[in-house]
Design a protein around this motif. Structure first.
Motif, PDB file in Angstrom:
ATOM      1  N   MET A  78       0.850  -1.184   0.000  1.00 45.59           N
ATOM      2  CA  MET A  78       0.000   0.000   0.000  1.00 45.59           C
ATOM      3  C   MET A  78       0.884   1.231   0.000  1.00 45.59           C
ATOM      4  O   MET A  78       2.023   1.199   0.459  1.00 45.59           O
ATOM      5  N   ARG A  79       0.361   2.329  -0.506  1.00 50.35           N
ATOM      6  CA  ARG A  79       1.191   3.510  -0.753  1.00 50.35           C
ATOM      7  C   ARG A  79       1.379   4.427   0.448  1.00 50.35           C
ATOM      8  O   ARG A  79       2.383   5.117   0.557  1.00 50.35           O
ATOM      9  N   ARG A  84       2.646   0.934   5.881  1.00 54.65           N
ATOM     10  CA  ARG A  84       3.933   0.322   5.528  1.00 54.65           C
ATOM     11  C   ARG A  84       3.949  -1.126   6.018  1.00 54.65           C
ATOM     12  O   ARG A  84       3.551  -1.428   7.131  1.00 54.65           O
ATOM     13  N   GLY A  85       4.395  -2.014   5.156  1.00 56.62           N
ATOM     14  CA  GLY A  85       4.472  -3.425   5.514  1.00 56.62           C
ATOM     15  C   GLY A  85       3.216  -4.209   5.193  1.00 56.62           C
ATOM     16  O   GLY A  85       3.168  -5.412   5.423  1.00 56.62           O
TER      17      GLY A  85
END
Length: 100
Positions: A78-79, A84-85
Motif C-alpha cells: 500500500m502507498r 507500511r508493511g
C-alpha cells in the motif's frame, strides 16, 4: 444515526481507487461501465482510476477480443506510510471476506 443520514455525508472510509479494486477483484472482465456503476462514479472517472492503478503497477490489463481482462497484483505494498508493511491483497481479502 440512520442509514439515510449516513447517505448524506460527503466522505467515505475508502476512496474510489480501492473501491475500483474491490469491483475488479471478483470480476476481472468487468467493463468500465460496470465498474463505474458499482463504485458510483462516472465511466470517465473509472477509466482514469483504472489507468492510475495500471500505471502504479497495482493492476495489469490484457486485451481479450473486444474486452479487457484485469489482473490485480495483490503483493504490492500500500502507498501510504501508515500502511507500511501491508500489501494491497490484505485489504482486498479483508473486505471481500465481509461480502461472503
Amino acid at each position: 444515526m440512520s442509514s439515510s443520514e449516513n447517505d448524506n455525508k460527503t466522505w467515505r472510509f475508502l476512496s474510489n481507487h480501492p473501491q475500483v479494486l474491490l469491483s475488479l477483484n471478483p470480476d476481472p472482465n468487468a467493463r468500465l461501465r460496470d465498474i463505474a456503476q458499482s463504485v458510483g462514479i462516472t465511466e470517465r472517472a473509472a477509466q482514469r482510476i483504472v489507468a492510475d492503478l495500471i500505471e502504479s503497477g497495482y493492476v495489469e490489463s490484457e486485451r481479450n477480443g473486444r474486452r479487457n481482462h484485469y489482473s490485480i497484483n495483490t503483493d504490492i505494498a500500500m502507498r501510504h506510510p501508515a500502511q507500511r508493511g501491508h500489501e494491497i491483497g490484505e485489504l482486498l481479502e479483508l473486505l471481500e471476506s465481509r461480502n461472503d
